[in-house]
Scaffold this active site. Structure first.
Site, PDB file in Angstrom:
ATOM      1  N   ASP A  51       7.566  30.407  62.720  1.00  0.00           N
ATOM      2  CA  ASP A  51       6.527  30.073  63.685  1.00  0.00           C
ATOM      3  C   ASP A  51       6.624  28.618  64.150  1.00  0.00           C
ATOM      4  OD1 ASP A  51       5.462  32.627  63.547  1.00  0.00           O
ATOM      5  OD2 ASP A  51       4.000  32.107  62.002  1.00  0.00           O
ATOM      6  N   TYR A 109      10.536  31.696  51.136  1.00  0.00           N
ATOM      7  CA  TYR A 109       9.855  30.567  51.771  1.00  0.00           C
ATOM      8  C   TYR A 109       9.283  29.655  50.697  1.00  0.00           C
ATOM      9  CZ  TYR A 109       9.823  32.537  56.525  1.00  0.00           C
ATOM     10  OH  TYR A 109      10.182  33.008  57.749  1.00  0.00           O
TER      11      TYR A 109
END
Length: 265
Positions: A51, A109
């Site tokens: 994002d 992540y």
């Protein structure tokens, strides 16, 4: 010929990875740089999206080119024209069916929190002036491993066909003046990691209990989750493929090359 690229980027100045009609994404910059070098239209496919403002220490990309490359020379030439916040680390030939997104078996992540104000980490960690309860956040994070439907941590109007993910690990660790959350899964929903982190921080700050965190997962109701954590602390750190994947892909490439009729490559 199909190639895999290993890239890294600082996402601060970009509207995420994905090509967008009215925004500047990392994919657009990479495509344009490749097109400058090879003087042909380039369409890259990434292992996944990140994002706006999110970073990637390890992102894999595939693309097709009608020529055989010298990997070392190609990395040097492309890095000369890429901006300083995007780096090509390696390139390798793969078989014609290799796919950066669909062949990946897991993504990892990390979300970094700074517990001490540091101007040099402003774009790479979320600053918290007070340390949350790490033990409770770790207790809550373990519930993520027991569920598959993560609708509660999805964007409201996403184009996702289903909300199932298999989470393999999720935990916090303490470092000097910092906290790091690691989460590894086969796939992630758009905005999912930041929503998970934001809700875990609500546990750590005493706003919700560990059992309430579990109930949020079970509810499959996005409105019950906390707000998303800021993007600057989030990094895509690892994309995994099946064991010996790249060695096998090289074999497939050369098999395909040798099997081509005369005059083809």
């Amino acid at each position: 010929m199909r190639y895999f690229l290993h890239i890294s980027y600082d996402g601060t100045r970009y509207n995420g990875w994905q090509l967008q009609p009215n925004a500047r994404g990392v994919q657009q910059i990479l495509n344009e740089s490749l097109q400058t070098i090879f003087q042909t239209e380039i369409n890259t496919v990434g292992s996944g999206r990140t994002d706006t403002g999110v970073h990637a220490a390890e992102q894999f990309v595939h693309l097709d080119l009608p020529l055989e490359l010298n990997p070392e020379e190609t990395v040097f030439r492309i890095n000369k024209i890429l901006p300083k916040d995007i780096s090509l680390n390696a390139i390798c030939q793969v078989g014609p069916e290799a796919h950066a997104r669909f062949d990946a078996i897991s993504r990892t992540y990390e979300y970094r929190i700074s517990l001490k104000k540091n101007p040099f980490l402003a774009d790479f960690a979320y600053y918290l002036s007070r340390k949350p309860d790490v033990e409770k956040m770790n207790e809550a994070a373990q519930y993520l491993l027991g569920y598959e439907d993560f609708t509660a941590f999805s964007k409201v109007k996403g184009d996702t066909k289903h909300y199932n993910c298999h989470i393999y690990e999720a935990h916090w660790r303490e470092e000097t003046d910092a906290l790091v959350f690691t989460i590894r899964a086969n796939r992630f929903l758009r905005g999912m990691v930041r929503l998970v982190v934001g809700t875990l921080l609500s546990v750590g700050k005493g706003k919700i209990s560990v059992s309430q965190f579990q109930q949020i997962i079970k509810s499959q109701d996005r409105s019950k989750a906390s707000g998303a954590a800021p993007p600057e602390g989030l990094f895509l750190t690892k994309v995994e493929y099946p064991e010996h994947y790249f060695e096998e892909q090289k074999k497939l490439f050369y098999h395909h090359l040798n099997a081509a009729p005369a005059g083809e490559s």
